[in-house]
Design an enzyme around this catalytic site. Structure first.
Site, PDB file in Angstrom:
ATOM      1  N   ALA A 219     122.808 121.121  38.689  1.00 29.27           N
ATOM      2  CA  ALA A 219     123.393 120.250  39.720  1.00 29.27           C
ATOM      3  C   ALA A 219     123.389 118.778  39.324  1.00 29.27           C
ATOM      4  O   ALA A 219     124.231 118.021  39.796  1.00 29.27           O
ATOM      5  CB  ALA A 219     122.655 120.448  41.030  1.00 29.27           C
ATOM      6  N   THR A 220     122.464 118.350  38.483  1.00 31.86           N
ATOM      7  CA  THR A 220     122.490 116.947  38.044  1.00 31.86           C
ATOM      8  C   THR A 220     123.812 116.685  37.319  1.00 31.86           C
ATOM      9  O   THR A 220     124.507 115.698  37.594  1.00 31.86           O
ATOM     10  CB  THR A 220     121.290 116.644  37.127  1.00 31.86           C
ATOM     11  OG1 THR A 220     120.095 116.867  37.877  1.00 31.86           O
ATOM     12  CG2 THR A 220     121.317 115.210  36.626  1.00 31.86           C
TER      13      THR A 220
ATOM     14  N   ASN B 180     116.777 118.043  50.184  1.00 32.46           N
ATOM     15  CA  ASN B 180     115.771 118.740  49.375  1.00 32.46           C
ATOM     16  C   ASN B 180     114.342 118.495  49.847  1.00 32.46           C
ATOM     17  O   ASN B 180     113.447 119.255  49.506  1.00 32.46           O
ATOM     18  CB  ASN B 180     115.903 118.354  47.899  1.00 32.46           C
ATOM     19  CG  ASN B 180     116.095 116.881  47.692  1.00 32.46           C
ATOM     20  OD1 ASN B 180     117.069 116.305  48.155  1.00 32.46           O
ATOM     21  ND2 ASN B 180     115.160 116.266  47.004  1.00 32.46           N
TER      22      ASN B 180
ATOM     23  N   HIS C 267     118.837 127.755  39.559  1.00 31.22           N
ATOM     24  CA  HIS C 267     117.385 127.940  39.727  1.00 31.22           C
ATOM     25  C   HIS C 267     116.889 127.710  41.148  1.00 31.22           C
ATOM     26  O   HIS C 267     115.726 127.961  41.447  1.00 31.22           O
ATOM     27  CB  HIS C 267     116.601 127.081  38.729  1.00 31.22           C
ATOM     28  CG  HIS C 267     116.549 125.620  39.032  1.00 31.22           C
ATOM     29  ND1 HIS C 267     115.425 125.040  39.566  1.00 31.22           N
ATOM     30  CD2 HIS C 267     117.438 124.620  38.850  1.00 31.22           C
ATOM     31  CE1 HIS C 267     115.637 123.737  39.692  1.00 31.22           C
ATOM     32  NE2 HIS C 267     116.846 123.459  39.268  1.00 31.22           N
TER      33      HIS C 267
ATOM     34  N   THR D 230     130.215 125.179  24.336  1.00 33.83           N
ATOM     35  CA  THR D 230     130.095 126.643  24.348  1.00 33.83           C
ATOM     36  C   THR D 230     129.333 127.095  25.584  1.00 33.83           C
ATOM     37  O   THR D 230     128.284 126.529  25.918  1.00 33.83           O
ATOM     38  CB  THR D 230     129.362 127.107  23.072  1.00 33.83           C
ATOM     39  OG1 THR D 230     130.150 126.685  21.965  1.00 33.83           O
ATOM     40  CG2 THR D 230     129.173 128.608  23.036  1.00 33.83           C
TER      41      THR D 230
ATOM     42  N   CYS E 153     111.094 116.117  42.328  1.00 31.52           N
ATOM     43  CA  CYS E 153     111.918 115.483  41.294  1.00 31.52           C
ATOM     44  C   CYS E 153     111.541 114.034  41.076  1.00 31.52           C
ATOM     45  O   CYS E 153     111.760 113.475  40.019  1.00 31.52           O
ATOM     46  CB  CYS E 153     113.384 115.553  41.702  1.00 31.52           C
ATOM     47  SG  CYS E 153     113.821 117.118  42.424  1.00 31.52           S
TER      48      CYS E 153
HETATM   49  N1  PMP Z   1     120.588 117.905  44.152  1.00 31.12           N
HETATM   50  C1  PMP Z   1     119.619 118.363  44.946  1.00 31.12           C
HETATM   51  C2  PMP Z   1     119.771 118.270  46.435  1.00 31.12           C
HETATM   52  C3  PMP Z   1     118.473 118.934  44.385  1.00 31.12           C
HETATM   53  O1  PMP Z   1     117.503 119.378  45.170  1.00 31.12           O
HETATM   54  C4  PMP Z   1     118.360 119.010  42.965  1.00 31.12           C
HETATM   55  C5  PMP Z   1     117.124 119.603  42.325  1.00 31.12           C
HETATM   56  N2  PMP Z   1     115.934 119.083  42.786  1.00 31.12           N
HETATM   57  C6  PMP Z   1     119.412 118.506  42.192  1.00 31.12           C
HETATM   58  C7  PMP Z   1     120.513 117.974  42.818  1.00 31.12           C
HETATM   59  C8  PMP Z   1     119.355 118.574  40.682  1.00 31.12           C
HETATM   60  O2  PMP Z   1     119.489 119.902  40.291  1.00 31.12           O
HETATM   61  P1  PMP Z   1     119.197 120.415  38.809  1.00 31.12           P
HETATM   62  O3  PMP Z   1     117.749 120.683  38.752  1.00 31.12           O
HETATM   63  O4  PMP Z   1     119.985 121.663  38.689  1.00 31.12           O
HETATM   64  O5  PMP Z   1     119.669 119.369  37.878  1.00 31.12           O
END
Ligand code: PMP
Length: 413
Positions: A81-82, A161, A211, A249, A335
């Site tokens: 997601a990042t 989150n 994940h 890839t 995070c």
């Molecule tokens: N957005 C939200 C709302 C999240 O909770 C997270 C992960 N903590 C992320 C983005 C980033 O996700 P990733 O670990 O897949 O980079």
């Protein structure tokens, strides 16, 4: 709860499912052949190794598309997601800069949204960061009032989150659609846990990560609507994989895992969410009844089913965490907790003083049981009573002095 039941528990107990989830055994089984036996490159068109990998990727695309109610071709695989958030925000800003340079988001977004916004501001874009109320929700009227002719993108998360608070995504989607503004949703915490429908919610771009819903780490996706006029510039230049949006890839085992995790989540979501929200509510009730001065951070009327964020007035979250030595929970967001800064999410909600420093996130998951939660609640209650006995702030509060108004000799509050 009796001692014997507690002794039967396997320790430590994992209650940090918003940080990450274990890979479901069925997901692992689906992934395993694609490491060594079916190791082909999905972009190899000239032989069966490539065809087998490409077929597996196509199936995974269908599984994720079915969960989101979109076309399989609208799924772009990423590293998580990042990357999805960065691609959506920077890619739309770059692709639409000729139409306008105003972007809108809100204060409790993940750093993977706020930091791309900050970078774009340094590059000459103008940002609006909407505030939230005490429950962590944006005000839709304020959002409407902040839109202007040059607004090219609105990015609002579905579920927070740290608190699990859900934003009014459907309303925001309709507002953006009516005005021709692109709408991105960071749905990383929501996908696989609550229903997400990119059609009814008028979403143009949506980020997800394997994940967070029992799939593998390092693999996620960005939904990009096939819509005339939508111009997303890629972050990476290279072999033009994924409709040219994401060169590189493909991570075939990871993608197969995300697909399988999506299929399982779609089939089992009602059963898990009902069970977990009942367990979570019971856990909260036990604590609220047994321990004074506990507050729930978040929106009690619209939250993720498996998340609760609690504050314990007049004590430090870190000391509670030390006392809960056999329980994996998170103080603030995992995070950003390395920075030891107070949570920007709780700050934006107006949580103050020891309430912000004592906040703990409990993230329940498929393996969570009532016995585990009874054990944690009992241990937590004991720890809070013990820590308050040693807390001068608590003593003051009990004597009727508001500790927030006391100025210490070093000038701090
Ligand atoms: N957005 C939200 C709302 C999240 O909770 C997270 C992960 N903590 C992320 C983005 C980033 O996700 P990733 O670990 O897949 O980079």
């Amino acid at each position: 709860m009796g001692c014997s039941a507690a002794m039967a528990l396997t320790l430590p107990i994992y209650l940090d499912h918003n940080a990450t989830t274990p890979v479901d055994p069925r997901v692992l089984d689906a992934m395993l052949p694609y490491f060594a036996e079916q190791f082909g490159n999905a972009a190899s068109r000239d032989h069966a190794f490539g065809h087998t990998a490409a077929k597996a990727v196509t199936e995974a695309r269908q599984q994720v598309a079915s969960l989101l109610n979109c076309q399989p071709e609208e799924i772009i695989w990423t590293s998580g997601a990042t990357e999805s958030n960065n691609l959506a925000i920077k890619g739309i800003a770059a692709g639409h800069a000729d139409k306008g340079r105003h972007l809108l988001t809100q204060a409790t977004e993940h750093k993977a949204v706020l930091d791309p916004f900050a970078r774009l501001a340094r590059e000459g874009f103008t940002n609006t960061i909407l505030p939230v109320d005490a429950r962590g929700r944006i005000n839709v009227d304020q959002l409407i009032a902040s839109l202007r002719p040059g607004t090219i993108l609105v990015s609002i998360m579905l579920a927070n989150n740290e608190t699990g608070t859900l934003q009014p995504i459907r309303q925001v989607g309709q507002i953006c659609r009516d005005r021709g503004i692109l709408f991105h949703v960071d749905a990383t915490q929501a996908v696989g846990h609550v229903p997400v429908d990119v059609q009814t919610d008028c979403i143009d771009l949506l980020s997800l990560s394997g994940h967070k819903f029992y799939g593998p780490k390092g693999c996620g996706a960005l939904f990009v609507r096939r819509r005339p006029g939508l111009k997303l510039l890629p972050l990476l230049d290279g072999g033009r994989h994924e409709r040219g949006y994401r060169s590189g890839t493909l991570n075939v085992p990871g993608i197969v895992g995300v697909g399988k995790a999506a299929e399982i989540a779609q089939a089992e979501m009602p059963q898990h969410s009902q069970r977990l929200s009942a367990l979570r509510d019971q856990f909260e009730q036990t604590l609220l009844c047994e321990v004074p001065l506990v507050t729930v951070n978040g929106d009690l009327t619209g939250r993720l089913p498996h998340t609760t964020n609690l504050s314990f007035a007049y004590i430090e979250g870190e000391s509670i965490m030390l006392a809960l030595d056999d329980v994996a929970v998170s103080s603030g967001s995992a995070c950003t907790s390395a920075s030891l800064q107070p949570s920007h999410v709780l700050e934006a909600m107006g949580v103050k003083g020891t309430l912000i420093h004592s906040a703990i996130r409990f993230g329940l998951g498929r393996s969570t049981t009532a016995e585990q939660l009874d054990y944690v609640a009992a241990k937590l209650a004991k720890a809070v009573y013990r820590l308050r006995e040693m807390s001068p702030l608590y003593e003051m509060a009990m004597e009727g002095i508001d500790p927030e108004t006391v100025r210490w000799p070093d000038g701090s509050h």
